[in-house]
Design an enzyme around this catalytic site. Structure first.
Site, mmCIF file in Angstrom:
data_model
loop_
_atom_site.group_PDB
_atom_site.id
_atom_site.type_symbol
_atom_site.label_atom_id
_atom_site.label_comp_id
_atom_site.label_asym_id
_atom_site.label_seq_id
_atom_site.Cartn_x
_atom_site.Cartn_y
_atom_site.Cartn_z
ATOM 1 N N THR A 199 0.806 -1.223 0.000
ATOM 2 C CA THR A 199 0.000 0.000 0.000
ATOM 3 C C THR A 199 0.844 1.280 0.000
ATOM 4 O O THR A 199 2.014 1.270 0.348
ATOM 5 C CB THR A 199 -0.948 0.012 1.224
ATOM 6 O OG1 THR A 199 -1.716 -1.159 1.209
ATOM 7 C CG2 THR A 199 -1.858 1.183 1.281
ATOM 8 N N THR A 245 -3.802 0.797 -3.026
ATOM 9 C CA THR A 245 -3.090 -0.466 -2.798
ATOM 10 C C THR A 245 -3.344 -1.444 -3.937
ATOM 11 O O THR A 245 -4.280 -1.266 -4.726
ATOM 12 C CB THR A 245 -3.594 -1.078 -1.459
ATOM 13 O OG1 THR A 245 -2.857 -2.256 -1.163
ATOM 14 C CG2 THR A 245 -5.065 -1.461 -1.532
ATOM 15 N N GLU A 281 -2.952 -4.603 -2.514
ATOM 16 C CA GLU A 281 -2.894 -5.539 -1.392
ATOM 17 C C GLU A 281 -1.445 -5.897 -1.084
ATOM 18 O O GLU A 281 -0.728 -5.045 -0.652
ATOM 19 C CB GLU A 281 -3.747 -6.789 -1.636
ATOM 20 C CG GLU A 281 -4.384 -7.365 -0.352
ATOM 21 C CD GLU A 281 -3.439 -7.763 0.772
ATOM 22 O OE1 GLU A 281 -3.341 -6.974 1.718
ATOM 23 O OE2 GLU A 281 -2.842 -8.852 0.719
ATOM 24 N N GLU A 299 -6.517 -8.359 -3.782
ATOM 25 C CA GLU A 299 -7.264 -7.771 -2.654
ATOM 26 C C GLU A 299 -8.266 -8.731 -2.026
ATOM 27 O O GLU A 299 -8.602 -8.616 -0.845
ATOM 28 C CB GLU A 299 -7.997 -6.508 -3.122
ATOM 29 C CG GLU A 299 -8.125 -5.445 -2.055
ATOM 30 C CD GLU A 299 -6.768 -4.848 -1.690
ATOM 31 O OE1 GLU A 299 -6.465 -4.802 -0.492
ATOM 32 O OE2 GLU A 299 -6.022 -4.455 -2.608
ATOM 33 N N ASP A 334 -8.081 -10.340 1.337
ATOM 34 C CA ASP A 334 -8.455 -9.625 2.566
ATOM 35 C C ASP A 334 -9.766 -10.166 3.155
ATOM 36 O O ASP A 334 -10.130 -9.816 4.282
ATOM 37 C CB ASP A 334 -8.591 -8.119 2.313
ATOM 38 C CG ASP A 334 -7.260 -7.392 2.470
ATOM 39 O OD1 ASP A 334 -6.259 -8.041 2.811
ATOM 40 O OD2 ASP A 334 -7.226 -6.165 2.264
ATOM 41 N N SER A 378 -11.069 -3.655 4.720
ATOM 42 C CA SER A 378 -9.753 -3.032 4.601
ATOM 43 C C SER A 378 -9.333 -2.396 5.917
ATOM 44 O O SER A 378 -10.178 -2.000 6.725
ATOM 45 C CB SER A 378 -9.788 -1.947 3.523
ATOM 46 O OG SER A 378 -8.587 -1.208 3.533
ATOM 47 N N SER A 379 -8.027 -2.274 6.100
ATOM 48 C CA SER A 379 -7.483 -1.526 7.240
ATOM 49 C C SER A 379 -7.071 -0.110 6.846
ATOM 50 O O SER A 379 -6.632 0.656 7.708
ATOM 51 C CB SER A 379 -6.245 -2.238 7.787
ATOM 52 O OG SER A 379 -6.574 -3.518 8.256
HETATM 53 N N1 GLU Z 1 -5.097 -4.894 1.709
HETATM 54 C C1 GLU Z 1 -4.800 -4.055 2.821
HETATM 55 C C2 GLU Z 1 -6.020 -3.350 3.310
HETATM 56 O O1 GLU Z 1 -6.818 -2.924 2.535
HETATM 57 C C3 GLU Z 1 -3.855 -2.996 2.417
HETATM 58 C C4 GLU Z 1 -2.619 -3.567 1.958
HETATM 59 C C5 GLU Z 1 -1.632 -3.514 2.996
HETATM 60 O O2 GLU Z 1 -1.190 -2.424 3.373
HETATM 61 O O3 GLU Z 1 -1.285 -4.548 3.452
HETATM 62 O O4 GLU Z 1 -6.175 -3.195 4.481
#
Ligand code: GLU
Length: 629
Positions: A445, A463, A465, A484, A487, A511-512
């Site tokens: 990201t 991102t 992912e 993605e 996730d 997502s984070s």
């Molecule tokens: N896929 C992660 C998310 O959306 C972001 C990617 C990452 O920073 O690992 O939280």
């Protein structure tokens, strides 16, 4: 989830390795030729002038741009991980573009110079402060599961969860990309420049190339085994069968062609056009080297045509007289950051001493307890389509109840059980519920933060992912497809506990990412975001408290040693663990596994009519903060 090697999956991309990689990638064209990243978070200049616009001359772009970690000005600011990308944004601002324009141009450039972390094959969240209206709005450009995805898509025939790496390196993990459509939606709503114009610098960088540095070459080498299994990926990043070498110039003509197609057709080039057809082919029939097979996905051209960027109300909470705005579902970041801040206020009432004057160990102890609690609730309740009680999760009543288990001198046993955000809050209920385990999350990201001279602010995280996404470049178009959809949780994380984040048709995985904008009396105070999977949430919350509570300068708030307590996982940077503060935290029972570098953030703060851009001083080789006088 246990990740076992899968016998039929020769493609390897170890998750632990990825974690280490995420902190190291950088495209430092400047590194060899210009000022090194600041070793210490001292501000190099109160006010400075960025380099002159990049000139249209032959040769690689931006090789002499320095990396500067902080800069202040009143004419607009850009902070990103890369000086070439920041300079693209600054050039847009200089020519009269606004923050939305510059954010799109910067992001498009990052897709070229930081292609393992983001790009047109991925998605993201765009949070925007409109100075005229004094409001914050958000765009959800998250990748979406195709209509053919089901709750069982990541299960083997016997009902066990698919090996994680097998799922990553596959067509199955690829979500319908949202980034090109997000750029269009942002420009349509807030921009003043054309889509074509904002993508032009990125196309030029792809055509002319950039100088590969050690970090990029090393990252390529670390991914070489899996990249080598996809000929289209090897063609771009493993020329002659070897990882791109430091000092060489990486030109990406196929990617330039993709940008050209987007410039002339708009996002429909991907959401239905020739690039879309190529994406569908890649996902449904992944092209691998002889003897290698990876799972196929179900994406159709209709999935691509049907993609929508979703304009959403932000998550709103208050913190010490500030209004905090973040991304709502499909994101969990805005909710978890808000709950963390609410908990810190609730702990303060219980402990009787303000966070601002608590000693450093007490501050970080409270912080770790708050983030671990917020993760317990996030893991149980937050996901798209799960009826998440957002307003309860970010309410002070819920936080007051959840603060009940806090002890200023003892960490709560992990995992902390999740709470019941049901609107009925007692002083200290006995926890009856269980805990949800830590889900899959990558660590890639990028985040960029932009402001303009009119006071508009963009906070944008995007991102693909994990680092290098699915590992699959779309043949002929030169960009990596995201993974993605990993996730999603492949199966319920904890037996007997409902899991909101299972795959479903058309669903966006949780997502984070946590792009955030904080206002006071309607005016921006700080905009911030980070990379780093689930540590994004803890990084963003720690920077906010560092700046708002602990009196750190913006660049020191970004550089401060990080702790990331996520309930079923707890990490901290090694320097912190071995310090006296770390020893005190350990004595109070705070769990901390060492991780070299947590998160990678950018921020802009606002004070006295000036904006101060802040980037990493050393994580990932340092970022790039620029401001116009
Ligand atoms: N896929 C992660 C998310 O959306 C972001 C990617 C990452 O920073 O690992 O939280």
């Amino acid at each position: 989830m246990t990740h076992r090697p899968h016998p039929s999956a020769p493609v390897t991309a170890r998750r632990a390795r990825r974690g280490a990689l995420a902190g190291t990638i950088t495209i430092a064209m400047a590194a060899a030729l210009a000022a090194p990243a600041l070793a210490a978070p001292a501000s190099p200049a109160a006010t400075a002038t960025p380099a002159a616009p990049m000139r249209d001359k032959p040769g690689p772009v931006g090789h002499s741009l320095p990396r500067v970690a902080t800069m202040t000005g009143s004419g607009g600011a850009v902070s990103s991980v890369d000086p070439v990308a920041s300079q693209v944004g600054i050039d847009v601002l200089k020519k009269g573009g606004n923050a939305a324009d510059a954010a799109v141009a910067t992001a498009a450039a990052l897709g070229v110079v930081q292609p393992y972390a983001n790009g047109i094959g991925g998605g993201g969240y765009f949070v925007y402060y409109d100075a005229k209206r004094q409001t914050v709005a958000t765009l959800d450009g998250r990748e979406t599961a195709p209509a053919g995805m089901t709750e069982r898509s990541f299960l083997e025939a016997d009902g066990t969860a698919m090996d994680f790496d097998k799922a990553v390196n596959s067509g199955l993990s690829v979500g319908v990309p949202g980034t090109p459509a997000t750029w269009k939606a942002a420009l349509d709503r807030w921009g003043s420049r054309s889509y074509s114009a904002m993508l032009a610098p990125a196309q030029r960088i792809a055509e002319r190339g950039f100088v590969v540095n050690d970090a990029f070459s090393n990252a390529t080498a670390d991914n070489a085994e899996r990249f080598a299994t996809f000929p289209a990926t090897a063609k771009v990043f493993l020329p002659g069968g070897q990882p791109v070498q430091p000092g060489s110039v990486l030109r990406q003509p196929d990617l330039a062609k993709a940008y050209q197609a987007l410039r002339s057709q708009g996002p429909s080039a991907i959401n239905g056009g020739a690039i879309g057809e190529a994406i569908v082919k890649t996902v449904r029939t992944p092209q691998t080297t002889a003897g290698v097979s990876v799972p196929a996905g179900s994406m159709t051209i209709d999935d691509l045509r049907g993609y929508r960027v979703l304009a959403k109300d932000p998550v709103h909470s208050t913190y010490r007289g500030h209004d905090v705005y973040g991304m709502s579902i499909s994101g969990s970041g805005g909710i978890a950051v808000a709950e963390t801040l609410n908990l810190l206020q609730a702990y303060e009432k219980r402990a009787g001493t303000p966070l601002a004057t608590a000693d450093q160990a007490q501050y970080l102890h409270r912080f770790a307890e708050a983030t671990a609690t917020a993760f317990a609730d996030r893991n149980r309740w937050v996901a798209e389509g799960a009826g998440t009680p957002v307003s309860e999760l970010v309410s002070t009543g819920f936080a007051a109840e959840r603060a009940c288990g806090f002890d200023p001198a003892k960490a709560q046993p992990r995992p902390i059980p999740f709470g019941e955000p049901d609107g009925d809050y007692g002083p200290c209920p006995q926890p009856t519920a269980g805990a949800s385990g830590t889900p899959n999350d990558g660590a890639s990201t990028t985040h960029l933060t932009v402001s303009d001279k009119w006071g508009n602010v963009a906070s944008y995280t995007l991102t693909i992912e994990q680092f290098g996404g699915s590992g699959m470049v779309v043949p002929g178009w030169g960009f990596l497809l995201n993974n993605e959809l990993t996730d999603f949780n492949f199966k319920p994380m904890t037996d007997g506990v409902p899991d909101p984040n299972l795959p479903a048709p058309g669903k966006r995985p949780r997502s984070s990412m946590a792009p955030t904008i904080v206002l006071k009396d309607g005016a921006p105070v700080i905009a911030v975001g980070a990379a780093g999977g689930p540590t994004i949430i803890t990084s963003v919350a720690q920077i906010l408290t560092g700046y708002l509570d602990r009196g750190l300068t913006p660049v020191k708030a970004v550089a401060a040693p990080r702790i990331s307590s996520r309930n079923t996982a707890a990490t901290a940077e090694p320097g912190l663990i071995v310090s006296d503060v770390g020893k005190q935290l350990a004595a109070w029972g705070q769990p901390m596994e060492p991780v070299e570098s947590l998160g990678r953030a950018t921020a802009i703060t606002f004070s006295g009519g000036k904006a101060t851009a802040a980037a990493e001083t050393s994580r990932g080789g340092g970022g790039s903060a620029m401001a116009l006088p």
